[in-house]
Structure formats: structure tokens, C-alpha cells
Motif scaffolding. Structure first.
Motif, PDB file in Angstrom:
ATOM      1  N   MET A   3       1.224 -12.885  -0.853  1.00 49.66           N
ATOM      2  CA  MET A   3      -0.001 -12.232  -1.330  1.00 49.66           C
ATOM      3  C   MET A   3      -1.262 -12.947  -0.836  1.00 49.66           C
ATOM      4  SD  MET A   3      -1.401  -9.808  -3.282  1.00 49.66           S
ATOM      5  CE  MET A   3      -0.316  -9.226  -4.564  1.00 49.66           C
ATOM      6  N   GLN A   4      -1.341 -14.254  -0.991  1.00 47.47           N
ATOM      7  CA  GLN A   4      -2.558 -14.982  -0.619  1.00 47.47           C
ATOM      8  C   GLN A   4      -2.874 -14.848   0.861  1.00 47.47           C
ATOM      9  OE1 GLN A   4      -4.890 -16.206  -2.625  1.00 47.47           O
ATOM     10  NE2 GLN A   4      -3.600 -15.339  -4.229  1.00 47.47           N
ATOM     11  N   GLU A   5      -1.842 -14.854   1.688  1.00 49.09           N
ATOM     12  CA  GLU A   5      -2.056 -14.676   3.125  1.00 49.09           C
ATOM     13  C   GLU A   5      -2.544 -13.253   3.417  1.00 49.09           C
ATOM     14  OE1 GLU A   5      -2.071 -15.443   7.293  1.00 49.09           O
ATOM     15  OE2 GLU A   5      -2.262 -16.694   5.520  1.00 49.09           O
ATOM     16  N   MET A   6      -1.996 -12.293   2.708  1.00 51.53           N
ATOM     17  CA  MET A   6      -2.428 -10.902   2.873  1.00 51.53           C
ATOM     18  C   MET A   6      -3.894 -10.753   2.468  1.00 51.53           C
ATOM     19  SD  MET A   6      -1.343  -8.003   3.897  1.00 51.53           S
ATOM     20  CE  MET A   6      -1.230  -6.252   3.652  1.00 51.53           C
ATOM     21  N   ARG A   8      -6.152 -13.079   2.573  1.00 49.15           N
ATOM     22  CA  ARG A   8      -6.935 -13.740   3.614  1.00 49.15           C
ATOM     23  C   ARG A   8      -7.043 -12.877   4.868  1.00 49.15           C
ATOM     24  NH1 ARG A   8      -6.646 -16.228   8.042  1.00 49.15           N
ATOM     25  NH2 ARG A   8      -4.410 -16.233   8.289  1.00 49.15           N
ATOM     26  N   ARG A   9      -5.951 -12.259   5.258  1.00 52.27           N
ATOM     27  CA  ARG A   9      -5.926 -11.467   6.500  1.00 52.27           C
ATOM     28  C   ARG A   9      -6.697 -10.164   6.385  1.00 52.27           C
ATOM     29  NH1 ARG A   9      -1.167 -11.699   9.646  1.00 52.27           N
ATOM     30  NH2 ARG A   9      -2.244 -10.189  10.941  1.00 52.27           N
ATOM     31  N   THR A  10      -6.692  -9.560   5.199  1.00 51.94           N
ATOM     32  CA  THR A  10      -7.319  -8.240   5.048  1.00 51.94           C
ATOM     33  C   THR A  10      -8.683  -8.287   4.378  1.00 51.94           C
ATOM     34  OG1 THR A  10      -6.262  -7.832   2.907  1.00 51.94           O
ATOM     35  CG2 THR A  10      -5.070  -7.101   4.892  1.00 51.94           C
ATOM     36  N   GLY A  11      -8.958  -9.380   3.650  1.00 48.41           N
ATOM     37  CA  GLY A  11     -10.200  -9.448   2.897  1.00 48.41           C
ATOM     38  C   GLY A  11     -10.173  -8.596   1.645  1.00 48.41           C
ATOM     39  N   VAL A  12      -9.007  -8.147   1.257  1.00 51.79           N
ATOM     40  CA  VAL A  12      -8.833  -7.293   0.080  1.00 51.79           C
ATOM     41  C   VAL A  12      -8.260  -8.133  -1.057  1.00 51.79           C
ATOM     42  CG1 VAL A  12      -7.594  -5.285  -0.830  1.00 51.79           C
ATOM     43  CG2 VAL A  12      -8.543  -5.215   1.475  1.00 51.79           C
ATOM     44  N   HIS A  13      -8.874  -8.032  -2.223  1.00 51.01           N
ATOM     45  CA  HIS A  13      -8.470  -8.806  -3.398  1.00 51.01           C
ATOM     46  C   HIS A  13      -7.055  -8.422  -3.845  1.00 51.01           C
ATOM     47  CE1 HIS A  13      -8.547 -10.373  -7.507  1.00 51.01           C
ATOM     48  NE2 HIS A  13      -9.525 -11.164  -7.086  1.00 51.01           N
ATOM     49  N   GLU A  14      -6.386  -9.384  -4.475  1.00 52.39           N
ATOM     50  CA  GLU A  14      -5.028  -9.160  -4.991  1.00 52.39           C
ATOM     51  C   GLU A  14      -4.946  -7.910  -5.865  1.00 52.39           C
ATOM     52  OE1 GLU A  14      -3.350 -12.495  -7.089  1.00 52.39           O
ATOM     53  OE2 GLU A  14      -4.188 -13.897  -5.631  1.00 52.39           O
ATOM     54  N   ARG A  15      -5.941  -7.739  -6.729  1.00 59.44           N
ATOM     55  CA  ARG A  15      -5.936  -6.582  -7.628  1.00 59.44           C
ATOM     56  C   ARG A  15      -5.876  -5.267  -6.858  1.00 59.44           C
ATOM     57  NH1 ARG A  15     -10.477  -7.530 -12.181  1.00 59.44           N
ATOM     58  NH2 ARG A  15      -9.088  -8.224 -13.802  1.00 59.44           N
ATOM     59  N   LEU A  16      -6.649  -5.191  -5.780  1.00 62.68           N
ATOM     60  CA  LEU A  16      -6.644  -3.968  -4.980  1.00 62.68           C
ATOM     61  C   LEU A  16      -5.312  -3.767  -4.279  1.00 62.68           C
ATOM     62  CD1 LEU A  16     -10.196  -3.741  -3.397  1.00 62.68           C
ATOM     63  CD2 LEU A  16      -9.142  -2.188  -5.030  1.00 62.68           C
ATOM     64  N   LEU A  17      -4.722  -4.834  -3.793  1.00 64.01           N
ATOM     65  CA  LEU A  17      -3.411  -4.702  -3.156  1.00 64.01           C
ATOM     66  C   LEU A  17      -2.387  -4.171  -4.159  1.00 64.01           C
ATOM     67  CD1 LEU A  17      -3.355  -7.961  -1.008  1.00 64.01           C
ATOM     68  CD2 LEU A  17      -3.706  -5.608  -0.203  1.00 64.01           C
ATOM     69  N   TYR A  35       8.323 -11.866  -6.120  1.00 69.30           N
ATOM     70  CA  TYR A  35       7.140 -12.041  -5.279  1.00 69.30           C
ATOM     71  C   TYR A  35       7.088 -10.965  -4.195  1.00 69.30           C
ATOM     72  CZ  TYR A  35       6.210 -16.631  -7.275  1.00 69.30           C
ATOM     73  OH  TYR A  35       5.919 -17.660  -8.131  1.00 69.30           O
ATOM     74  N   ARG A  36       5.884 -10.522  -3.902  1.00 71.22           N
ATOM     75  CA  ARG A  36       5.682  -9.543  -2.846  1.00 71.22           C
ATOM     76  C   ARG A  36       5.667 -10.250  -1.497  1.00 71.22           C
ATOM     77  NH1 ARG A  36       2.773  -8.278  -7.269  1.00 71.22           N
ATOM     78  NH2 ARG A  36       2.638  -6.106  -7.909  1.00 71.22           N
ATOM     79  N   VAL A  37       6.232  -9.568  -0.498  1.00 70.45           N
ATOM     80  CA  VAL A  37       6.218 -10.061   0.872  1.00 70.45           C
ATOM     81  C   VAL A  37       5.715  -8.931   1.756  1.00 70.45           C
ATOM     82  CG1 VAL A  37       7.576 -10.966   2.786  1.00 70.45           C
ATOM     83  CG2 VAL A  37       8.165 -11.598   0.441  1.00 70.45           C
ATOM     84  N   TYR A  38       4.634  -9.210   2.479  1.00 67.44           N
ATOM     85  CA  TYR A  38       4.011  -8.216   3.345  1.00 67.44           C
ATOM     86  C   TYR A  38       4.351  -8.497   4.797  1.00 67.44           C
ATOM     87  CZ  TYR A  38       1.202  -7.346  -0.804  1.00 67.44           C
ATOM     88  OH  TYR A  38       0.795  -7.045  -2.077  1.00 67.44           O
ATOM     89  N   GLY A  39       4.437  -7.439   5.587  1.00 66.23           N
ATOM     90  CA  GLY A  39       4.666  -7.568   7.020  1.00 66.23           C
ATOM     91  C   GLY A  39       3.406  -7.221   7.794  1.00 66.23           C
ATOM     92  N   GLU A  40       3.453  -7.423   9.092  1.00 64.99           N
ATOM     93  CA  GLU A  40       2.308  -7.098   9.951  1.00 64.99           C
ATOM     94  C   GLU A  40       1.874  -5.644   9.812  1.00 64.99           C
ATOM     95  OE1 GLU A  40       0.078  -8.788  11.822  1.00 64.99           O
ATOM     96  OE2 GLU A  40       1.007 -10.527  10.885  1.00 64.99           O
ATOM     97  N   PRO A  41       2.808  -4.691   9.724  1.00 62.59           N
ATOM     98  CA  PRO A  41       2.378  -3.301   9.572  1.00 62.59           C
ATOM     99  C   PRO A  41       1.563  -3.073   8.292  1.00 62.59           C
ATOM    100  CG  PRO A  41       4.678  -3.375  10.235  1.00 62.59           C
ATOM    101  CD  PRO A  41       4.269  -4.785   9.913  1.00 62.59           C
ATOM    102  N   ASP A  42       1.822  -3.874   7.265  1.00 64.80           N
ATOM    103  CA  ASP A  42       1.071  -3.735   6.010  1.00 64.80           C
ATOM    104  C   ASP A  42      -0.404  -4.101   6.193  1.00 64.80           C
ATOM    105  OD1 ASP A  42       3.289  -2.882   4.488  1.00 64.80           O
ATOM    106  OD2 ASP A  42       3.927  -4.966   4.202  1.00 64.80           O
ATOM    107  N   VAL A  43      -0.678  -5.049   7.077  1.00 61.40           N
ATOM    108  CA  VAL A  43      -2.066  -5.424   7.353  1.00 61.40           C
ATOM    109  C   VAL A  43      -2.799  -4.206   7.930  1.00 61.40           C
ATOM    110  CG1 VAL A  43      -3.582  -6.900   8.748  1.00 61.40           C
ATOM    111  CG2 VAL A  43      -1.517  -7.863   7.691  1.00 61.40           C
ATOM    112  N   GLU A  44      -2.174  -3.535   8.876  1.00 66.55           N
ATOM    113  CA  GLU A  44      -2.781  -2.338   9.479  1.00 66.55           C
ATOM    114  C   GLU A  44      -2.900  -1.217   8.452  1.00 66.55           C
ATOM    115  OE1 GLU A  44      -4.756   0.075  11.908  1.00 66.55           O
ATOM    116  OE2 GLU A  44      -4.318  -2.037  12.283  1.00 66.55           O
TER     117      GLU A  44
END
Length: 120
Positions: A3-6, A8-17, A35-44
């Protein structure tokens, strides 16, 4: 990525994710620990969500739109035939809202102009 890396990468707060996940817009994998795990496609996907939100689309429509768009350079391109008609309807709705806001501003400006001058 976690989550924290996501964030940082997207600039979107945890709550919004989490909200995007609740709305069916984002589906991260879950570890056995929960725990949530995001992949590169999730950033896009988050970038696309942000773009569509900025365009004024509600999340319910974004859920329908996401599977029907692809990125072409810096632009989103529809891939489903019905999507263009939906987006045209949404564009017309936004135009009506803009027109109503302009009329409200004009009315407010008229009231302001008719009032006494501000005290210095």
C-alpha cells in the motif's frame, strides 16, 4: 508492491485506494495476512481512474469505462462501441451543469453589482 509504495507511486491516499477497491475499480491481490499487494498494471489503472474522475465521471460509470479503454500515448481510447454513446451523454450532462453554473454566476454578479460599494 504494498500500500505505501502504491501511495508513493500514484500520489493517491490509502483511503482513496480502498474506496476504489470498494467501488470495484481496483482489485489488488491479497496476501494470506490480508495485506493488499498491487502490481504495475494497478498503477496505470489508478492513473486512468484519476483522469476519468477529473473529467467529471462518477465512479459507477468509471467502473463500466475502465474495461473499455486503452492508453494510446497520452490519450485514453475507447474500445467498446457502446462506450462512445455513454461518454457523449456524460459530456452533455457536464455541459448542462456548466451552463447552469454560468447562469448562477451571472445572477450573483448582477446582485453584487446592484449592492452598495464595499467599505474601504
Amino acid at each position: 508492491m504494498r500500500m505505501q509504495e502504491m501511495v508513493r507511486r500514484t500520489g493517491v491516499h490509502e483511503r482513496l485506494l480502498r474506496y476504489y477497491e470498494q467501488q470495484g475499480l481496483l482489485e489488488p491481490e491479497r496476501l494470506p495476512s490480508g495485506y493488499r499487494v498491487y502490481g504495475e498494471p494497478d498503477v496505470e489503472t489508478v492513473r486512468r481512474i484519476r483522469c476519468l474522475l477529473a473529467a467529471g465521471l462518477p465512479t459507477a460509470l468509471i467502473a463500466q469505462v475502465l474495461p473499455c479503454i486503452r492508453a494510446d500515448d497520452d490519450h485514453l481510447v475507447p474500445t467498446c462501441p457502446d462506450l462512445v454513446a455513454q461518454l457523449k451523454d456524460e459530456s452533455e450532462r457536464i455541459t448542462r451543469s456548466i451552463d447552469a453554473l454560468r447562469a448562477s454566476r451571472t445572477m450573483l454578479d448582477t446582485v453584487i453589482a446592484a449592492g452598495p460599494p464595499p467599505a474601504d
